[in-house]
Design a protein around this motif. Structure first.
Motif, PDB file in Angstrom:
ATOM      1  N   SER A   2      60.983  -7.149  34.068  1.00 35.27           N
ATOM      2  CA  SER A   2      59.550  -6.485  34.308  1.00 35.27           C
ATOM      3  C   SER A   2      59.339  -5.069  33.432  1.00 35.27           C
ATOM      4  CB  SER A   2      59.597  -5.940  35.518  1.00 35.27           C
ATOM      5  OG  SER A   2      60.882  -5.091  35.925  1.00 35.27           O
ATOM      6  N   LEU A   3      60.356  -4.518  32.739  1.00 34.54           N
ATOM      7  CA  LEU A   3      60.356  -3.796  31.742  1.00 34.54           C
ATOM      8  C   LEU A   3      59.801  -4.126  30.624  1.00 34.54           C
ATOM      9  CD1 LEU A   3      60.806  -0.417  31.509  1.00 34.54           C
ATOM     10  CD2 LEU A   3      62.944  -1.028  30.690  1.00 34.54           C
ATOM     11  N   TRP A   4      60.129  -5.335  30.225  1.00 33.53           N
ATOM     12  CA  TRP A   4      59.582  -6.083  29.045  1.00 33.53           C
ATOM     13  C   TRP A   4      58.054  -6.342  28.987  1.00 33.53           C
ATOM     14  CZ3 TRP A   4      60.723  -7.533  24.259  1.00 33.53           C
ATOM     15  CH2 TRP A   4      62.125  -7.309  23.738  1.00 33.53           C
ATOM     16  N   ILE A   5      57.641  -6.685  30.414  1.00 33.76           N
ATOM     17  CA  ILE A   5      56.031  -6.959  30.635  1.00 33.76           C
ATOM     18  C   ILE A   5      55.553  -5.761  30.533  1.00 33.76           C
ATOM     19  CG2 ILE A   5      54.716  -7.768  32.319  1.00 33.76           C
ATOM     20  CD1 ILE A   5      56.614  -9.721  33.271  1.00 33.76           C
ATOM     21  N   THR A   6      55.959  -4.738  31.131  1.00 34.80           N
ATOM     22  CA  THR A   6      55.348  -3.353  31.184  1.00 34.80           C
ATOM     23  C   THR A   6      55.119  -2.793  29.539  1.00 34.80           C
ATOM     24  OG1 THR A   6      56.734  -2.923  33.083  1.00 34.80           O
ATOM     25  CG2 THR A   6      55.518  -1.045  31.914  1.00 34.80           C
ATOM     26  N   MET A   7      56.110  -2.939  28.762  1.00 34.43           N
ATOM     27  CA  MET A   7      55.970  -2.631  27.366  1.00 34.43           C
ATOM     28  C   MET A   7      55.029  -3.767  26.669  1.00 34.43           C
ATOM     29  SD  MET A   7      57.681  -0.092  27.146  1.00 34.43           S
ATOM     30  CE  MET A   7      58.272   0.564  28.736  1.00 34.43           C
ATOM     31  N   LEU A   8      55.072  -4.754  26.882  1.00 36.60           N
ATOM     32  CA  LEU A   8      54.077  -5.668  26.378  1.00 36.60           C
ATOM     33  C   LEU A   8      52.332  -5.388  26.789  1.00 36.60           C
ATOM     34  CD1 LEU A   8      55.612  -9.273  26.660  1.00 36.60           C
ATOM     35  CD2 LEU A   8      54.822  -8.358  24.493  1.00 36.60           C
ATOM     36  N   ALA A   9      52.375  -4.699  27.845  1.00 35.28           N
ATOM     37  CA  ALA A   9      51.062  -4.250  28.447  1.00 35.28           C
ATOM     38  C   ALA A   9      50.863  -2.985  27.713  1.00 35.28           C
ATOM     39  CB  ALA A   9      50.939  -4.074  30.091  1.00 35.28           C
ATOM     40  N   ALA A  10      52.079  -2.024  27.678  1.00 32.60           N
ATOM     41  CA  ALA A  10      51.796  -0.855  26.763  1.00 32.60           C
ATOM     42  C   ALA A  10      51.170  -0.854  25.425  1.00 32.60           C
ATOM     43  CB  ALA A  10      52.889   0.155  26.967  1.00 32.60           C
ATOM     44  N   GLY A  11      51.705  -1.810  24.651  1.00 29.06           N
ATOM     45  CA  GLY A  11      51.106  -2.250  23.576  1.00 29.06           C
ATOM     46  C   GLY A  11      49.892  -2.814  23.515  1.00 29.06           C
ATOM     47  N   ALA A  12      49.413  -3.798  24.352  1.00 28.29           N
ATOM     48  CA  ALA A  12      48.299  -4.124  24.627  1.00 28.29           C
ATOM     49  C   ALA A  12      46.940  -3.270  24.997  1.00 28.29           C
ATOM     50  CB  ALA A  12      48.213  -5.392  25.698  1.00 28.29           C
ATOM     51  N   ILE A  13      47.259  -2.194  25.552  1.00 31.77           N
ATOM     52  CA  ILE A  13      46.533  -1.232  26.135  1.00 31.77           C
ATOM     53  C   ILE A  13      46.344  -0.279  24.771  1.00 31.77           C
ATOM     54  CG2 ILE A  13      46.360   1.083  27.132  1.00 31.77           C
ATOM     55  CD1 ILE A  13      47.503  -0.322  29.695  1.00 31.77           C
TER      56      ILE A  13
ATOM     57  N   VAL B  50      59.393  -2.093  21.029  1.00 33.84           N
ATOM     58  CA  VAL B  50      58.449  -1.087  21.533  1.00 33.84           C
ATOM     59  C   VAL B  50      58.130  -0.367  20.490  1.00 33.84           C
ATOM     60  CG1 VAL B  50      58.195   1.271  22.721  1.00 33.84           C
ATOM     61  CG2 VAL B  50      59.439  -0.805  23.755  1.00 33.84           C
ATOM     62  N   ALA B  51      58.917  -0.080  19.318  1.00 32.09           N
ATOM     63  CA  ALA B  51      58.506   0.343  18.134  1.00 32.09           C
ATOM     64  C   ALA B  51      57.246  -0.245  17.442  1.00 32.09           C
ATOM     65  CB  ALA B  51      59.635   0.849  17.231  1.00 32.09           C
ATOM     66  N   SER B  52      57.200  -1.660  17.664  1.00 24.26           N
ATOM     67  CA  SER B  52      56.265  -2.420  16.848  1.00 24.26           C
ATOM     68  C   SER B  52      55.166  -2.698  18.003  1.00 24.26           C
ATOM     69  CB  SER B  52      56.748  -3.571  16.086  1.00 24.26           C
ATOM     70  OG  SER B  52      57.482  -4.300  16.929  1.00 24.26           O
ATOM     71  N   LEU B  53      55.578  -2.708  19.115  1.00 22.31           N
ATOM     72  CA  LEU B  53      54.322  -3.102  20.227  1.00 22.31           C
ATOM     73  C   LEU B  53      53.481  -1.930  20.399  1.00 22.31           C
ATOM     74  CD1 LEU B  53      56.283  -4.961  23.060  1.00 22.31           C
ATOM     75  CD2 LEU B  53      54.375  -5.945  21.690  1.00 22.31           C
ATOM     76  N   ILE B  63      57.716   7.274  26.796  1.00 23.15           N
ATOM     77  CA  ILE B  63      58.443   6.038  27.509  1.00 23.15           C
ATOM     78  C   ILE B  63      59.884   6.095  27.689  1.00 23.15           C
ATOM     79  CG2 ILE B  63      59.005   3.599  27.148  1.00 23.15           C
ATOM     80  CD1 ILE B  63      56.229   3.237  25.847  1.00 23.15           C
ATOM     81  N   THR B  64      60.501   6.771  26.693  1.00 24.16           N
ATOM     82  CA  THR B  64      62.139   7.110  26.844  1.00 24.16           C
ATOM     83  C   THR B  64      62.042   7.989  28.088  1.00 24.16           C
ATOM     84  OG1 THR B  64      62.337   8.889  25.233  1.00 24.16           O
ATOM     85  CG2 THR B  64      62.534   6.668  24.586  1.00 24.16           C
ATOM     86  N   LEU B  74      54.317   0.863  36.652  1.00 26.20           N
ATOM     87  CA  LEU B  74      52.537   1.120  36.474  1.00 26.20           C
ATOM     88  C   LEU B  74      52.432   2.579  36.146  1.00 26.20           C
ATOM     89  CD1 LEU B  74      50.678  -0.689  39.428  1.00 26.20           C
ATOM     90  CD2 LEU B  74      50.444  -0.828  37.216  1.00 26.20           C
ATOM     91  N   LEU B  75      53.047   3.607  36.736  1.00 19.25           N
ATOM     92  CA  LEU B  75      52.615   4.998  36.003  1.00 19.25           C
ATOM     93  C   LEU B  75      53.386   5.066  34.541  1.00 19.25           C
ATOM     94  CD1 LEU B  75      53.864   6.764  39.375  1.00 19.25           C
ATOM     95  CD2 LEU B  75      51.508   6.824  38.162  1.00 19.25           C
ATOM     96  N   ILE B  76      54.098   4.202  34.211  1.00 14.09           N
ATOM     97  CA  ILE B  76      54.521   4.421  32.610  1.00 14.09           C
ATOM     98  C   ILE B  76      53.142   3.908  31.839  1.00 14.09           C
ATOM     99  CG2 ILE B  76      55.928   3.442  30.946  1.00 14.09           C
ATOM    100  CD1 ILE B  76      58.166   3.658  32.690  1.00 14.09           C
TER     101      ILE B  76
END
Lengths: 105, 239
Positions: A2-13, B50-53, B63-64, B74-76
């Protein structure tokens, strides 16, 4: 996972925010109030992260807050020199000194 | 000279030259990010992804911190959105100059639109002139920073496990934020935004799920806008 999905979403946002007005190709102008609001985003969001980290620990022990003093020293250097690397170096050195002093936290 | 159409090679090289000092300055942050990401419990692969996303230093640092604190996902996301909102400003400033490009170009340049690439490019874009190759300048600047940033983040990830916790290296993230915020404190509204955000963040520590961070960021922005309006109206009022 789920952390991966969150980071994908963070990138998309993040991408969506960056594309916003470029993608609209000048058909939409940012409203003036929105631009005024945005000016304070970095200051407000970063301050919200900084202060709690400087004031961690026992609030009754204000004297024993090495991070607070190291942070204030760094802020002073940032204010006078505007040099990012010097700011970080000062803060880290101050923290190490305060932590390793006899009786330090 | 400024209105003349320059070849894409010249534009791209100029973009690379303009970004070079900023890219050099980003290397320590990339290294620190990588180290902090591993310390926060991200897997090496995710830390590099994350660095490229996300490709935004301050958001990556945040994030870290949030992952290390066990913040709900969701809050992140909400916090990343809040802190990256400033990129909408850059997007608005460049939109007019990139309007003639196709969707592929727009998407690529938007992806590469960082604080640094914007700072390096906006002057070039504001030069007067007919439609030309200036988007290659932004591409050069953006790609140059991207490469340097990815390499330094990966190097930081590789270093991550080897740095002892007693070094308190996580504090470097906070110090980076201090270095960014302090020069922004140019006027009263900015000070108000900083103070209000700090007050709410510290006072709200008891709130669950690190809600205090988002509440504080919003409080800071509102305080900034309110004080700005108050300063303006006091200027406009005849004595």
């Amino acid at each position: 996972m789920s952390l991966w999905i969150t980071m994908l979403a963070a990138g998309a946002i993040t991408f969506a925010i960056r594309l916003s007005f470029i993608g609209a190709a000048g058909r939409i102008d940012a409203p003036a109030w929105f631009i005024r609001f945005l000016r304070f985003v970095p200051v407000a969001a970063l301050s919200a992260l900084v202060w709690p980290d400087l004031l961690v620990g026992d609030p009754g022990m204000l004297i024993m807050q090495p991070r607070l003093y190291a942070g204030l020293a760094a802020a002073l250097v940032a204010w006078t020199t505007r040099n990012v690397m010097l700011t970080i170096a000062t803060g880290m050195l101050a923290l190490w000194l305060l932590q390793w002093l006899p009786g330090g936290a | 000279m400024s209105g003349a159409r320059r070849s894409w090679r010249i534009e791209m090289r100029a973009g690379l030259v303009a970004i070079a000092p900023l890219a050099l300055g980003s290397i320590p942050f990339g290294l620190i990010y990588g180290v902090l990401a591993i310390k926060a419990g991200l897997s090496p692969l995710l830390a590099i992804a994350v660095a490229s996303l996300v490709f935004a230093g301050s958001a990556q640092f945040m994030i870290t911190q949030l992952v290390a604190a066990g913040t709900p996902l969701l809050l992140i996301l909400g916090s990343v959105m809040t802190i990256n909102l400033r990129h909408a400003l850059y997007s608005a400033a460049l939109a007019r100059h990139l309007a003639h490009l196709g969707y592929g170009w727009k998407a690529l340049l938007a992806y590469l639109l960082t604080d640094e690439a914007y700072a390096a490019s906006i002057k070039r874009f504001d030069e007067t002139g007919a439609a030309d190759n200036r988007h290659w300048f932004l591409l050069g600047a953006g790609l140059g920073l991207w490469c340097v940033w990815q390499i330094s983040c990966i190097a930081g990830v590789a270093l991550g496990g080897r740095i002892p916790a007693a070094w308190s290296l996580d504090f470097a993230g906070t110090l980076t934020f201090i270095a960014i915020v302090v020069p922004l404190l140019r006027d009263r509204p900015a000070w108000a935004a900083m103070a209000a955000a700090g007050l709410v963040a510290v006072a709200g520590q008891a709130l669950p799920y690190k809600l205090a961070i988002m509440a504080a960021a919003i409080a800071g922005m509102l305080a900034g806008v309110a004080v700005e309006r108050a300063c303006k109206s006091s200027l406009e009022t005849p004595a």
